[in-house]
Design an enzyme around this catalytic site. Structure first.
Site, PDB file in Angstrom:
ATOM      1  N   TYR A  97       6.553  -7.986  -0.543  1.00  0.00           N
ATOM      2  CA  TYR A  97       7.693  -7.675   0.329  1.00  0.00           C
ATOM      3  C   TYR A  97       8.452  -8.974   0.688  1.00  0.00           C
ATOM      4  O   TYR A  97       8.145 -10.035   0.146  1.00  0.00           O
ATOM      5  CB  TYR A  97       7.206  -6.892   1.559  1.00  0.00           C
ATOM      6  CG  TYR A  97       6.660  -5.537   1.138  1.00  0.00           C
ATOM      7  CD1 TYR A  97       7.511  -4.525   0.689  1.00  0.00           C
ATOM      8  CD2 TYR A  97       5.295  -5.276   1.127  1.00  0.00           C
ATOM      9  CE1 TYR A  97       7.026  -3.296   0.257  1.00  0.00           C
ATOM     10  CE2 TYR A  97       4.788  -4.041   0.696  1.00  0.00           C
ATOM     11  CZ  TYR A  97       5.667  -3.061   0.264  1.00  0.00           C
ATOM     12  OH  TYR A  97       5.182  -1.848  -0.170  1.00  0.00           O
TER      13      TYR A  97
ATOM     14  N   ALA B  20       2.700 -10.411   2.738  1.00  0.00           N
ATOM     15  CA  ALA B  20       1.942 -10.158   1.496  1.00  0.00           C
ATOM     16  C   ALA B  20       2.598  -9.092   0.625  1.00  0.00           C
ATOM     17  O   ALA B  20       3.690  -8.596   0.916  1.00  0.00           O
ATOM     18  CB  ALA B  20       0.531  -9.720   1.877  1.00  0.00           C
TER      19      ALA B  20
ATOM     20  N   THR C 271       0.906   2.397   4.769  1.00  0.00           N
ATOM     21  CA  THR C 271       2.155   3.149   4.907  1.00  0.00           C
ATOM     22  C   THR C 271       1.905   4.613   4.574  1.00  0.00           C
ATOM     23  O   THR C 271       1.365   4.928   3.507  1.00  0.00           O
ATOM     24  CB  THR C 271       3.201   2.537   3.962  1.00  0.00           C
ATOM     25  OG1 THR C 271       3.537   1.243   4.476  1.00  0.00           O
ATOM     26  CG2 THR C 271       4.459   3.385   3.870  1.00  0.00           C
TER      27      THR C 271
HETATM   28  C1  LIG Z   1      -1.345   4.457   0.831  1.00  0.00           C
HETATM   29  C2  LIG Z   1      -1.409   2.968   1.062  1.00  0.00           C
HETATM   30  C3  LIG Z   1      -0.450   2.372   1.843  1.00  0.00           C
HETATM   31  C4  LIG Z   1      -0.473   0.989   2.085  1.00  0.00           C
HETATM   32  N1  LIG Z   1       0.465   0.433   2.928  1.00  0.00           N
HETATM   33  C5  LIG Z   1       0.347  -0.865   3.306  1.00  0.00           C
HETATM   34  C6  LIG Z   1       1.174  -1.408   4.324  1.00  0.00           C
HETATM   35  O1  LIG Z   1       2.011  -0.738   4.945  1.00  0.00           O
HETATM   36  N2  LIG Z   1       1.007  -2.718   4.637  1.00  0.00           N
HETATM   37  C7  LIG Z   1       0.081  -3.511   4.005  1.00  0.00           C
HETATM   38  O2  LIG Z   1      -0.026  -4.700   4.316  1.00  0.00           O
HETATM   39  N3  LIG Z   1      -0.728  -3.006   3.055  1.00  0.00           N
HETATM   40  C8  LIG Z   1      -0.641  -1.703   2.703  1.00  0.00           C
HETATM   41  N4  LIG Z   1      -1.516  -1.166   1.801  1.00  0.00           N
HETATM   42  C9  LIG Z   1      -2.596  -2.001   1.242  1.00  0.00           C
HETATM   43  C10 LIG Z   1      -3.894  -1.823   2.045  1.00  0.00           C
HETATM   44  O3  LIG Z   1      -3.760  -2.400   3.333  1.00  0.00           O
HETATM   45  C11 LIG Z   1      -5.076  -2.496   1.322  1.00  0.00           C
HETATM   46  O4  LIG Z   1      -4.746  -3.845   1.100  1.00  0.00           O
HETATM   47  C12 LIG Z   1      -5.417  -1.852  -0.008  1.00  0.00           C
HETATM   48  O5  LIG Z   1      -5.526  -0.445   0.126  1.00  0.00           O
HETATM   49  C13 LIG Z   1      -6.733  -2.407  -0.558  1.00  0.00           C
HETATM   50  O6  LIG Z   1      -7.797  -2.157   0.349  1.00  0.00           O
HETATM   51  P1  LIG Z   1      -8.890  -1.015   0.053  1.00  0.00           P
HETATM   52  O7  LIG Z   1      -9.534  -1.396  -1.262  1.00  0.00           O
HETATM   53  O8  LIG Z   1      -9.828  -1.052   1.205  1.00  0.00           O
HETATM   54  O9  LIG Z   1      -8.141   0.288  -0.054  1.00  0.00           O
HETATM   55  C14 LIG Z   1      -1.492   0.201   1.514  1.00  0.00           C
HETATM   56  C15 LIG Z   1      -2.454   0.816   0.712  1.00  0.00           C
HETATM   57  C16 LIG Z   1      -2.439   2.174   0.501  1.00  0.00           C
HETATM   58  C17 LIG Z   1      -3.527   2.792  -0.337  1.00  0.00           C
END
Ligand SMILES: Cc1cc2nc3c(=O)[nH]c(=O)nc-3n(C[C@H](O)[C@H](O)[C@H](O)COP(=O)(O)O)c2cc1C
Length: 370
Positions: A185, A182, A29
């Site tokens: 939400y 997940a 997001t």
């Molecule tokens: C700024 C930001 C926004 C996120 N928005 C969403 C989202 O809209 N939907 C979702 O399923 N996960 C969202 N996440 C979670 C990410 O998809 C992911 O699960 C999380 O960053 C962990 O992965 P990483 O260690 O590769 O960053 C968001 C994470 C971040 C950092």
């Protein structure tokens, strides 16, 4: 077990969607839409950069699905009307032109809604005030408000919203949709015992708590047909309760993944803090539990920052694809950099300070990654 290794850059297929490698952009997001929910001016370049950078698949940020209770954040994009849909056409085209696929993540915020331009109230399985506080980097402030208990009639509106949004996704040129089940939400609020106190068919035992997933998945599948990709995302942790674990542990995981796979989805996307870590007391990761319980492609997410993290999951057959979040923000060309053996940039939370939007991130990248 065979000791055959799989390259990150080998082909794969989810349903009939051909993918050139195993690397996926995780949904994130970025609160950079216009106030009416149409895609904002920086979003096309943002998504196109991941495609040009070599990711075979991009999952969008969570898009709200209706004009009732689904919106979570100010400046969050929606997929709730024709205008929203039209605004995504140039983005899906740009991504396709650059050689990647793009899936729309469909999201209902439920009790975690911090802003909703259509209604003044949030709605959830039960009137339980969420733990924690609103996220300031998404324009939040202080404690969450207590949601109203959603009625059965309003649950029908939720399902209709997902169906309508999925149809619009198809029309906008997306390759598929991912149901956001997940991170705390709405769907996850139904799954979680302490936020779901219902005594109707949507509350009680695990099968009942999965009923909303079932109704959304089967209705969306019916609406979009067998060919359009349909996935679903699961986590244990929530944005407002990081350490939450499924109560019956592996038994819950196995039941959930087996049941969901029987509903006709094309893939399961799991997210944990560290995708490689055991999900419970045993040694199996959540993605591995999904892989061994469901006969489906699995995308794993969480802390996959370096090539070795991705290879560990792939070679141990704990996942088929890897989704990358924050490291992809620091390196929209993560696949190209890794394939050519070049250095990756470190991710910095300064990219989200004070707001986790694209303008703030672009300013940061201009200053620091010149
Ligand atoms: C700024 C930001 C926004 C996120 N928005 C969403 C989202 O809209 N939907 C979702 O399923 N996960 C969202 N996440 C979670 C990410 O998809 C992911 O699960 C999380 O960053 C962990 O992965 P990483 O260690 O590769 O960053 C968001 C994470 C971040 C950092």
């Amino acid at each position: 077990m065979s000791n055959e290794t799989t390259n990150l850059f080998s082909n794969f297929k989810i349903g009939n969607m051909a993918l050139k490698n195993r690397l996926v952009v995780a949904p994130m997001t970025r609160v950079s839409a216009y106030e009416d929910g149409t895609a904002g001016p920086l979003m096309k370049d943002y998504y196109q950069a991941f495609a040009a950078g070599g990711f075979s698949l991009i999952i969008t940020e969570g898009l709200y699905t209706d004009k009732h209770f689904s919106q979570g954040y100010k400046y969050q994009p929606g997929l709730a009307d024709e205008t929203h849909m039209e605004s995504w056409k140039t983005i899906t085209e740009a991504v396709h032109k650059a050689g990647s696929k793009i899936i729309a993540q469909l999201m209902h915020a439920g009790a975690l809604s911090q802003y909703n331009k259509y209604t003044g109230q949030s709605a959830a399985p039960s009137a339980v005030k969420p733990l924690g506080e609103e996220m300031t980097f998404y324009y939040g402030n202080g404690e969450y408000s207590t949601p109203k208990e959603i009625s059965q009639e309003e649950i029908e509106d939720v399902i209709a919203g997902f169906v309508h949004a999925a149809r619009l996704a198809k029309e906008a040129g997306f390759d598929g949709v991912e149901i956001h089940g997940a991170n705390g939400y709405l769907l996850d609020q139904f799954l979680t015992v302490y936020t779901n106190k219902r005594t109707d068919r949507f509350g009680g035992n695990l099968a009942n708590r999965l009923n909303l997933y079932k109704e959304i998945i089967t209705s969306v599948r019916h609406a979009v047909g067998a060919e359009f990709i349909l996935g679903v995302r699961f986590s244990q942790g929530k944005v407002n309760d990081f350490e939450y674990k499924w109560p019956a542990k592996e038994a819950d995981a196995r039941y959930t993944f087996e049941y969901i796979s029987s509903l006709g989805v094309d893939y399961i996307h799991t997210t944990e803090h560290v995708a490689n870590a055991p999900a419970f007391d045993g040694h199996l990761s959540l993605s591995e539990l999904a892989k061994t319980s469901a006969d489906l492609p699995v995308i794993a997410n969480g802390g996959i920052n370096q090539e070795k993290d991705a290879l560990k999951l792939l070679n141990a057959k704990k996942a088929d694809m890897l989704s990358i979040g924050k490291a992809a923000l620091a390196n929209p060309d993560w696949p190209n950099l890794v394939e050519s053996g070049r250095q990756l940039n470190e991710f910095s939370f300064e990219m989200f300070n004070p707001i986790a939007d694209l303008r703030t991130a672009n300013d940061f990248l201009r200053k620091n990654h010149a």
